[in-house]
Structures are given as C-alpha cells and as structure tokens.
Scaffold this active site. Sequence first.
Site, PDB file in Angstrom:
ATOM      1  N   LYS A 118     -19.171 -22.085  47.545  1.00 43.25           N
ATOM      2  CA  LYS A 118     -18.795 -23.497  47.664  1.00 43.25           C
ATOM      3  C   LYS A 118     -18.469 -23.763  49.120  1.00 43.25           C
ATOM      4  CE  LYS A 118     -16.015 -27.230  45.834  1.00 43.25           C
ATOM      5  NZ  LYS A 118     -16.089 -27.917  47.139  1.00 43.25           N
ATOM      6  N   ARG A 165     -21.780 -33.349  51.132  1.00 38.29           N
ATOM      7  CA  ARG A 165     -22.832 -33.348  50.115  1.00 38.29           C
ATOM      8  C   ARG A 165     -23.974 -34.233  50.586  1.00 38.29           C
ATOM      9  NH1 ARG A 165     -22.106 -32.756  44.271  1.00 38.29           N
ATOM     10  NH2 ARG A 165     -24.191 -32.487  43.372  1.00 38.29           N
ATOM     11  N   ARG A 200     -19.593 -34.849  34.899  1.00 42.58           N
ATOM     12  CA  ARG A 200     -18.733 -33.708  35.171  1.00 42.58           C
ATOM     13  C   ARG A 200     -18.506 -32.986  33.847  1.00 42.58           C
ATOM     14  NH1 ARG A 200     -15.410 -33.228  39.380  1.00 42.58           N
ATOM     15  NH2 ARG A 200     -15.238 -35.494  39.668  1.00 42.58           N
ATOM     16  N   LYS A 226     -16.207 -25.309  39.488  1.00 40.27           N
ATOM     17  CA  LYS A 226     -15.831 -24.872  40.836  1.00 40.27           C
ATOM     18  C   LYS A 226     -14.540 -24.069  40.786  1.00 40.27           C
ATOM     19  CE  LYS A 226     -13.753 -29.390  41.829  1.00 40.27           C
ATOM     20  NZ  LYS A 226     -13.849 -30.611  42.643  1.00 40.27           N
ATOM     21  N   GLU A 232     -22.349 -19.339  43.091  1.00 42.17           N
ATOM     22  CA  GLU A 232     -22.793 -19.747  44.422  1.00 42.17           C
ATOM     23  C   GLU A 232     -21.609 -20.096  45.318  1.00 42.17           C
ATOM     24  OE1 GLU A 232     -26.726 -21.892  42.417  1.00 42.17           O
ATOM     25  OE2 GLU A 232     -25.278 -23.095  43.534  1.00 42.17           O
TER      26      GLU A 232
END
Length: 507
Positions: free
Chosen positions: A211, A216, A366, A372, A209
């Site tokens: 970034k 956010r 995480r 990412k 996807e």
Amino acid sequence: MLLAELVKTTDDVASTRSRLAKVDALADLLRRLEPGDIATAVGLLIAQPRQGRVGIGWRGMTAAMGEPAAEPSLTVADLDAALDRLHATAGAGSAAERVAILRLLTAAATEREQAFIAGVLLGELRTGALEGVLTDAVARAADRPVDAVRRAAMLSGDLGGTALLAITGSAAQLDAVGLVVGRPVQPMLAATAASASAALEATGEASVEYKLDGARIQVHRLGDVVRIYTRTLAEVTHRLPEVVEVVRGLPVRDVILDGETLALDEDGGPRPFQETMARFGADAARAAVLHPWFFDVLHIDGRNLLDEPLVTRIGVLERIAPEYRIPGEITADAAVAERVSRDALAAGHEGVVVKAVGSAYAAGRRGSNWIKVKPVLTYDVVVLACEWGSGRRTGLLSNLHLGALDPAGEFGEPGGYVMVGKTFKGLTDALLRWQTERFQELEVRRTAGTVWVEPVTVVEIAIDGVQRSSRYPGGIALRFARVKRYRDDKAAAEADTIQTLRALLRS
C-alpha cells in the site's frame, strides 16, 4: 426550487440516524426537483458541485460573509449560476472578483443558507447524505432497482447525471450505461483489518500488495490519447506528462489502468506524501518526477475486465506493464502475508492491501474483497479549543483543536502547546455532551463559532501519520486524526511533544 427546501432536507437528514429516514427525505426532495435542477442538487448534497473546486478557501469565504437575508429567495439554479461565475473567474484581480460574487450570493442567503453554501464550497458539508444513501434515494425516487442505479453511477462516475437519467429516462437507458474508455469510473475501495493474517482469513487466497502512500490515479488510453484522473475523477493529464509517456509506451491500443503515483527519492524509496501531492497538484512542472505503479486493469483492447477475477486481471497487467506493477505476492499462507506486510513497511510504505484473487472489480464499492492493513499510530495531545457543531451536532461543541507539547519553546512559549490539527471524528454522543459541558467550564474566550479553553485536557487520538504544513507553527499537520478516548489519567504536561510528531516525517 428554492435553495431553502434543499437546505431543510439536509437538516432533516443530519438530524436522524435512521438510514431509511434519510433515504425517504432525500427521495422526496428528488421527486420535487425540476429536471434541470436534479444533477445540480445531487452535487450540492454531497458537497461536490459540478463545477468542482472554484478557488474559495476559509479566508475568502469569511471575507465575503455579510448580514444574512431575512427571508429565503435564492433558488438552486441561482447558486449553480454563481458557482459557474466563480469557476470562470481567473487571472489578475480574480480573488477580489470572487469575493464580490460571493458577497452578492451570501447577501441574498439566509443565515442557514450561508452556512450551507460555505459547507459546499469548502467541502465540509456534514449532513449524513453520503453517496451510498443518496444512491438509494435516487433509486427510490425513480422507482428503479438500486443495483441498476449504483452500477450506472459507478461506470459513469457521475451520480448527478445518473440521478437525472434514472428519474427522467427509461429503465433501458439506465441499463445501457457501460464502461467507456476515456470516461472515468468510481474507484474500487478497501475495507480495513488489524493485520495481514486477519485480512487473509477474510479473503482466502489473495494478492497481498504494497500500500503506497501516493496519489490514486486512473489512466485511460484510447489509441494515442491518454487521460489521467484522480480519486475524485478530476482530470490531471496535463500535470503528469511522465505518466502519459509511460502509458503511451505500453504494448496496447486501448486500456484503463488503476494505480498510484508518487515521488521517489534518490534510492528509489517513497518521498513524503506531501511532496507527492505538491507535485501532483501543480499546474506548472516541478523538479520531482512522479512514478506510476499499477495494481489493476479494467479494460484492454475492446475487452472489459470489470467482471473478470482479479487473478485474470493481474495476469493481463503482468503482460502489458510488468515494470510498473505494484509489488506483491499471491498467497493463502498467513506467514507469507505478514512477511510481505513487514517488507512493505521496511521499504517506507504504508502497509499492504489484501485482495481476494477471485474478486471482480466493484467500482465505487467498499466490500470485503479488498482489505487494507496499516499500523495505527496513537498519541496524546491537548485540546486548545472546540468549534460548535452543525446539523445533528447543533448546540454541541464538536470540532477539536489539537495541540502538542513544546517543552523547549522551539515553536512558541517554553512548555506551551503547538496546534497540529483538528478533528470531529470518533466522538460518541456521550463524549459530545460531556465535552460541551466541560469545555465551557474551561473557557478562556470565545467567538461566534469557537470556544478557546485552558490547555489542560488530554485526548488520545489515532492518526495515519503527519504531513508538512505551513498552516501550523510546528510545520506539520496530523493526517486523518480521530478521537480514541479522553485521558483523565494524564496531565497536560505529559502529552506527546511536537518534536515526537515531527519525527514521523521522513527525511
């Protein structure tokens, strides 16, 4: 409890690299706290007081800092009450009133307590008491399973409240903490990789996807009531009426959505991050409209989706908000992942996030299920000054002032250097020792906290980009700067220019 006891614990935590020793020290502190101080202390330890931001910056903090007290007398409750007063102070004359409140507070604080209070208020408390370590300490202090404490903290979005419940409540009460529409949860976080194909190798089949370089947001809708929260779980509903309108129009009764919002230009491309944040952080309406893009759904109409695989959650999102789903493709093909990454960069976005299609939503974690990928930019800049460190770095020069070359004198003297930011990240113990010795040899002047040096030392830094800034004369500030290495092979006159860095700004 005296504030001095909490401050001493932060010093002990900062002075060791051992995670176990950090957890032990924090757990011992938590056991000794009165119940009424537990949530407050947890917020202070991570520089996130329960009052949130109280309108104090470096200038206000400096103006309020006077002679320290000789002996400790402040309690944790005293500091909490002062923060309440600061938070409640608003309107005409509020700046002077805040300084007056701070002066009373800091006059009662020892020198070390003053530094601690400044770190809390400015969000720059570097103690090593990260949330993960503190979560483990809460579990240790309460004699509860770490997973139970972690899940309660994630789903409540409140580590301080979780600590109080874990230590003073029952195991059943802790386990009963669940997802509630209208109460924000800690967002899932992503690891990093050098390329989309490397990320895909780690995740297997994944949703690749875009970034976005936005803010956010976590959006909760309960009937007609919509609430919007930031990454740090602060509510900003009143600032984003356009997002409220979009979510009220979705074909659902109750929903929790995770996504980003950003300003778009006339062609539908992303505007600079700074413009999004200026609009995002404004209480008054601005001309720029923020567009929401959603990449996950955590709950829909009475059904919790946290533990459902990502592919299921994407299907729900496609059904209820296809126009607002973040661009991306599901693939197991590295070539496709790299193409999506190139497309994202070409469209002006930061890169991609590669997400394992079978992964649950791990709030607050995480891990390797979200990765990412964005290009790393490196530049050579010049050290202008260095600040003395605190905690484990006490006695060492740590925070670097960074300058870019200005050959034409557009922002100062021709051939001089324009400050573009600071960083203390990426410095090894060896580098800290070396620069402490070296920069004192190059010293031209100093204050209590900073040593200014001859601008002759070149350092290579990695950044995520630049943003507009009125703080520095060149009009830009580095984003997430960290030290890669010192460049002994380069003269300061060969450093990158302010014009080169300014070119990174999107027009």
